[in-house]
Write an enzyme that holds these catalytic residues in place. Sequence first.
Site, mmCIF file in Angstrom:
data_model
loop_
_atom_site.group_PDB
_atom_site.id
_atom_site.type_symbol
_atom_site.label_atom_id
_atom_site.label_comp_id
_atom_site.label_asym_id
_atom_site.label_seq_id
_atom_site.Cartn_x
_atom_site.Cartn_y
_atom_site.Cartn_z
ATOM 1 N N ILE A 180 0.840 -1.202 0.000
ATOM 2 C CA ILE A 180 0.000 0.000 0.000
ATOM 3 C C ILE A 180 0.877 1.256 0.000
ATOM 4 O O ILE A 180 0.615 2.215 -0.735
ATOM 5 C CB ILE A 180 -0.988 -0.031 1.187
ATOM 6 C CG1 ILE A 180 -1.899 -1.263 1.046
ATOM 7 C CG2 ILE A 180 -1.817 1.250 1.235
ATOM 8 C CD1 ILE A 180 -2.778 -1.551 2.231
ATOM 9 N N ASN A 191 12.612 -0.748 6.069
ATOM 10 C CA ASN A 191 13.707 -1.688 6.356
ATOM 11 C C ASN A 191 13.738 -2.840 5.353
ATOM 12 O O ASN A 191 14.552 -3.756 5.469
ATOM 13 C CB ASN A 191 13.616 -2.226 7.795
ATOM 14 C CG ASN A 191 12.373 -3.064 8.027
ATOM 15 O OD1 ASN A 191 11.612 -3.356 7.100
ATOM 16 N ND2 ASN A 191 12.160 -3.465 9.276
ATOM 17 N N PHE A 223 -10.368 -1.521 4.803
ATOM 18 C CA PHE A 223 -10.986 -2.824 4.655
ATOM 19 C C PHE A 223 -10.022 -3.640 3.769
ATOM 20 O O PHE A 223 -8.827 -3.595 4.041
ATOM 21 C CB PHE A 223 -12.438 -2.654 4.200
ATOM 22 C CG PHE A 223 -13.296 -2.229 5.398
ATOM 23 C CD1 PHE A 223 -13.056 -0.992 6.033
ATOM 24 C CD2 PHE A 223 -14.237 -3.061 5.957
ATOM 25 C CE1 PHE A 223 -13.753 -0.613 7.188
ATOM 26 C CE2 PHE A 223 -14.954 -2.689 7.100
ATOM 27 C CZ PHE A 223 -14.705 -1.468 7.710
ATOM 28 N N PHE A 236 -11.286 -20.942 3.139
ATOM 29 C CA PHE A 236 -11.146 -21.148 4.585
ATOM 30 C C PHE A 236 -12.506 -21.014 5.285
ATOM 31 O O PHE A 236 -12.815 -19.984 5.868
ATOM 32 C CB PHE A 236 -10.137 -20.169 5.167
ATOM 33 C CG PHE A 236 -8.746 -20.298 4.606
ATOM 34 C CD1 PHE A 236 -8.238 -21.541 4.248
ATOM 35 C CD2 PHE A 236 -7.930 -19.186 4.435
ATOM 36 C CE1 PHE A 236 -6.954 -21.670 3.727
ATOM 37 C CE2 PHE A 236 -6.649 -19.307 3.929
ATOM 38 C CZ PHE A 236 -6.160 -20.543 3.567
ATOM 39 N N ASN A 283 6.429 -4.824 16.577
ATOM 40 C CA ASN A 283 6.578 -4.061 15.332
ATOM 41 C C ASN A 283 5.476 -3.029 15.135
ATOM 42 O O ASN A 283 5.706 -1.981 14.543
ATOM 43 C CB ASN A 283 6.610 -5.004 14.124
ATOM 44 C CG ASN A 283 7.864 -5.850 14.106
ATOM 45 O OD1 ASN A 283 8.816 -5.560 14.816
ATOM 46 N ND2 ASN A 283 7.863 -6.889 13.310
ATOM 47 N N TYR A 303 -3.505 -8.680 15.708
ATOM 48 C CA TYR A 303 -3.295 -7.662 14.674
ATOM 49 C C TYR A 303 -4.240 -6.481 14.911
ATOM 50 O O TYR A 303 -3.809 -5.325 15.016
ATOM 51 C CB TYR A 303 -3.516 -8.273 13.286
ATOM 52 C CG TYR A 303 -3.580 -7.236 12.197
ATOM 53 C CD1 TYR A 303 -2.533 -6.336 12.012
ATOM 54 C CD2 TYR A 303 -4.692 -7.144 11.347
ATOM 55 C CE1 TYR A 303 -2.599 -5.364 11.020
ATOM 56 C CE2 TYR A 303 -4.762 -6.177 10.362
ATOM 57 C CZ TYR A 303 -3.704 -5.293 10.205
ATOM 58 O OH TYR A 303 -3.781 -4.330 9.227
ATOM 59 N N LYS A 345 -3.349 -2.472 16.291
ATOM 60 C CA LYS A 345 -3.724 -1.228 15.601
ATOM 61 C C LYS A 345 -4.598 -0.351 16.504
ATOM 62 O O LYS A 345 -4.461 0.873 16.521
ATOM 63 C CB LYS A 345 -4.449 -1.562 14.298
ATOM 64 C CG LYS A 345 -3.546 -2.182 13.245
ATOM 65 C CD LYS A 345 -2.592 -1.133 12.676
ATOM 66 C CE LYS A 345 -1.721 -1.686 11.566
ATOM 67 N NZ LYS A 345 -0.879 -0.652 10.934
HETATM 68 N N1 UDP Z 1 -9.227 -16.693 2.170
HETATM 69 C C1 UDP Z 1 -9.488 -17.972 1.697
HETATM 70 N N2 UDP Z 1 -8.477 -18.645 1.079
HETATM 71 C C2 UDP Z 1 -7.226 -18.123 0.904
HETATM 72 C C3 UDP Z 1 -6.979 -16.815 1.380
HETATM 73 C C4 UDP Z 1 -8.000 -16.133 2.014
HETATM 74 O O1 UDP Z 1 -10.594 -18.495 1.827
HETATM 75 O O2 UDP Z 1 -6.348 -18.804 0.350
HETATM 76 C C5 UDP Z 1 -10.316 -15.943 2.823
HETATM 77 C C6 UDP Z 1 -9.981 -15.499 4.238
HETATM 78 O O3 UDP Z 1 -10.296 -16.513 5.169
HETATM 79 C C7 UDP Z 1 -10.873 -14.261 4.387
HETATM 80 C C8 UDP Z 1 -10.907 -13.689 2.978
HETATM 81 O O4 UDP Z 1 -10.503 -14.750 2.102
HETATM 82 O O5 UDP Z 1 -12.176 -14.639 4.735
HETATM 83 C C9 UDP Z 1 -9.954 -12.520 2.786
HETATM 84 O O6 UDP Z 1 -8.695 -12.906 3.302
HETATM 85 P P1 UDP Z 1 -7.370 -12.078 3.063
HETATM 86 O O7 UDP Z 1 -6.249 -12.839 3.676
HETATM 87 O O8 UDP Z 1 -7.261 -11.724 1.613
HETATM 88 O O9 UDP Z 1 -7.633 -10.704 3.823
HETATM 89 P P2 UDP Z 1 -8.021 -10.378 5.375
HETATM 90 O O10 UDP Z 1 -9.532 -10.303 5.390
HETATM 91 O O11 UDP Z 1 -7.464 -11.441 6.242
HETATM 92 O O12 UDP Z 1 -7.383 -9.062 5.607
#
Ligand code: UDP
Length: 322
Positions: free
Chosen positions: A11, A30, A167, A206, A90, A139, A143
């Site tokens: 970003i 870094n 988001f 997931f 960090n 995380y 923040k």
């Molecule tokens: N996700 C998934 N498979 C993957 C990577 C991400 O199903 O290989 C899902 C993850 O569980 C979340 C959404 O995609 O519900 C967005 O995940 P990402 O890691 O892109 O962003 P986050 O929401 O964690 O910032």
Amino acid sequence: MILVVGGAGYIGSHLVEELVKTNEVVVLDNLSTGHQRAIDTRAVFVKGDLGNEADLEAVFGSYPIKAVMHFAANSLVGESVVDPLKYYENNVASTLTLLKVMMKYDVKNFIFSSTAATYGIPDVDIISEDSPTVPINPYGQSKLMVENILADFAHAYDLRYVVLRYFNAAGASASGRIGEMHDPETHLIPIILQHLLGQREQISVFGDDYETPDGTCIRDYIHVTDLANAHIAALESLLNGQNKAATYNLGNGLGYSVKEVIDMCEKVTGRKANVVMADRRAGDPARLVASADKVHEALGWKAERDLEKIIASAWAWHQSIE
Ligand code: UDP
């Protein structure tokens, strides 16, 4: 001059590419996760560590910094659950060091990259900035801690700041020069596109037992160049005195499920994905969708690129680096 901390990251590098059009910029990074070649050559680059006071002193002592934009953080929900020390060190301790040096050099304008993860599991469909902040992972917690520190610094030291709660950032610059490049990659859209380029066997979803219409998690995806432009509007609002302490969501205001994102990637690329269901990932809320009304009313900013454009730009980038 504007100091961009973490300007070599995904970003940050997109912000720098926009910011150098109208400002003198120095980047401190870094290179732990960023890439030096991602930094626009019109910016000055200093390799150094945010948590190292001497590195910070070298920058603040050498350049007339009038504002700091802070992108240097670890940002993976899953990783933060298994390695919270890394996140508090960090994201919180290092930011405190940065703020300390800023106060020493009387630099009082600060733009902070925060996250929708500060909201935890929201009890509303569309999240506004006054929704409760109850993070469910380290995380988001890290923040939120910094957000609270900023409020105290504003009160005590006259720090002026804008917190931007992102988001899901995605997409790539129209310049074709930079895009999303994490190693290892964990984010949904690049993973799908890498798979569609034949670089991964399959896509794992997931969790498909969430309380959402198709059972997969819903997120609000926002183009990284839209994000960059929001930062520039926020910076102007600090420098022209309009804002002293503000917090804004940055999103499109539209939610897409994991399955819908995969469908859109198939549509944009004309290719078919091999999708398998997997367990839930720790720390994932079912639904995170922004109200971005507040930032629109205050700064006139709104996202201009929809999911299809986000994916099309990411696809062009991934094909170019294949
Ligand atoms: N996700 C998934 N498979 C993957 C990577 C991400 O199903 O290989 C899902 C993850 O569980 C979340 C959404 O995609 O519900 C967005 O995940 P990402 O890691 O892109 O962003 P986050 O929401 O964690 O910032």
